[in-house]
Design an enzyme around this catalytic site. Structure first.
Site, PDB file in Angstrom:
ATOM      1  N   HIS A  96      -2.569   4.275  -5.178  1.00 38.26           N
ATOM      2  CA  HIS A  96      -3.741   5.164  -5.070  1.00 38.26           C
ATOM      3  C   HIS A  96      -4.046   5.722  -6.447  1.00 38.26           C
ATOM      4  CE1 HIS A  96      -6.544   8.225  -3.915  1.00 38.26           C
ATOM      5  NE2 HIS A  96      -5.701   9.222  -4.139  1.00 38.26           N
ATOM      6  N   HIS A  98      -7.411   7.585  -9.078  1.00 38.81           N
ATOM      7  CA  HIS A  98      -8.743   8.199  -9.142  1.00 38.81           C
ATOM      8  C   HIS A  98      -9.491   7.583 -10.321  1.00 38.81           C
ATOM      9  CE1 HIS A  98      -8.296  11.527  -6.165  1.00 38.81           C
ATOM     10  NE2 HIS A  98      -7.020  11.202  -6.340  1.00 38.81           N
ATOM     11  N   ASP A 121     -13.492 -14.209  -6.780  1.00 39.44           N
ATOM     12  CA  ASP A 121     -12.151 -14.707  -7.101  1.00 39.44           C
ATOM     13  C   ASP A 121     -11.067 -13.948  -6.340  1.00 39.44           C
ATOM     14  OD1 ASP A 121     -12.788 -16.725  -8.894  1.00 39.44           O
ATOM     15  OD2 ASP A 121     -12.640 -15.433 -10.653  1.00 39.44           O
ATOM     16  N   HIS A 172     -13.437  10.363  -1.862  1.00 39.45           N
ATOM     17  CA  HIS A 172     -12.065  10.541  -2.361  1.00 39.45           C
ATOM     18  C   HIS A 172     -11.765   9.533  -3.464  1.00 39.45           C
ATOM     19  CE1 HIS A 172      -7.528  11.046  -1.130  1.00 39.45           C
ATOM     20  NE2 HIS A 172      -7.727  11.162  -2.436  1.00 39.45           N
ATOM     21  N   TYR A 230      -6.136 -23.342  -8.619  1.00 41.61           N
ATOM     22  CA  TYR A 230      -6.153 -22.522  -9.837  1.00 41.61           C
ATOM     23  C   TYR A 230      -4.719 -22.216 -10.286  1.00 41.61           C
ATOM     24  CZ  TYR A 230      -6.941 -18.492 -12.893  1.00 41.61           C
ATOM     25  OH  TYR A 230      -6.965 -17.623 -13.963  1.00 41.61           O
TER      26      TYR A 230
END
Length: 234
Positions: A96, A98, A121, A172, A230
């Site tokens: 997580h 910001h 991709d 958020h 790839y």
């Protein structure tokens, strides 16, 4: 010696990658990792600046959020992480942040559209954004409710957490995940770049359409699935 030294070291290294990639300021973020056999999650302690963080500071909890090991309080987002681990069974790490551009889309309460091959991709869909949390949920078990917001959006859109390893929580910010804590951080870096590219593209041409499906399929499946070609393989 800690019984979870290996997990704490892995989670510490993943957390320290966030400032190196410019994805966090000060204490703005956290990474966790899970040992499913032991039933424990290691996560960054709450409010500790990255420049002060040590391996031994990483906190270990069980999937019911009970402290297993550590002298500090775990991240305030721990209940979001553990809820996702309980429902996304293949996930080994959660991140997580910001980060600026991803948060901007979350604050705008808009999914990030799939506009080009860089996005394709990595995932076949737009980056989803949750609904805005109700006042009742905000006043309740907020971090648990944040996890429910994510689960509800994936159920509503019929999305697989293996194919879409990222989400924006409205108002958020982003959560990402992967098979390891390092992959969760990788996905956070990718998400920030996709958010930046989409913002710039729509600034240049607000009428830019989504990429056509044939290009989505070509770029996604050349990197993913049984026919992927790839890279250098195993």
């Amino acid at each position: 010696m800690s019984a979870y030294k290996y997990l704490k070291e892995e989670v510490y290294e993943a957390n320290m990658e966030l400032p190196r990639k410019g994805l966090v300021l000060y204490t703005f973020g956290n990474v966790s990792g899970i040992d499913r056999q032991a039933g424990v999650v290691a996560i960054k302690p709450s409010g500790v600046p990255y420049e002060e963080l040590r391996v031994e500071d990483i906190v270990v909890v069980d999937l019911d959020n009970q402290l297993v090991e550590g002298a500090m309080r775990p991240s305030s987002d721990t209940k979001t992480h553990t809820l996702l681990y309980r429902h996304f069974n293949t996930v080994g790490g959660i991140c997580h942040t910001h980060s600026t551009h991803a948060v901007a889309w979350a604050q705008a309460m808009r999914p990030i559209p799939n506009l080009g091959t860089t996005h394709a991709d990595h995932l076949v869909a737009s980056v989803p954004v949750t609904d805005v949390m109700s006042d009742e949920a905000i006043k309740g078990d907020y971090e648990h409710e944040t996890g429910l917001q994510i689960l509800d959006k994936f159920k509503e859109l019929d999305l697989s957490p293996e194919e879409v390893e990222m989400v924006l929580v409205a108002c958020h910010g982003p959560f990402t995940w992967g098979k390891t804590p390092a992959k969760a951080v990788y996905n956070s870096a990718v998400l920030e770049e996709l958010a930046r590219m989409a913002y710039l593209t729509l600034t240049i041409n607000p009428a830019t359409p989504a990429i056509k499906q044939s290009l989505v399929d070509k770029h996604y499946f050349r990197k993913h699935g049984k026919d992927a070609y790839y890279g250098q393989g195993c």
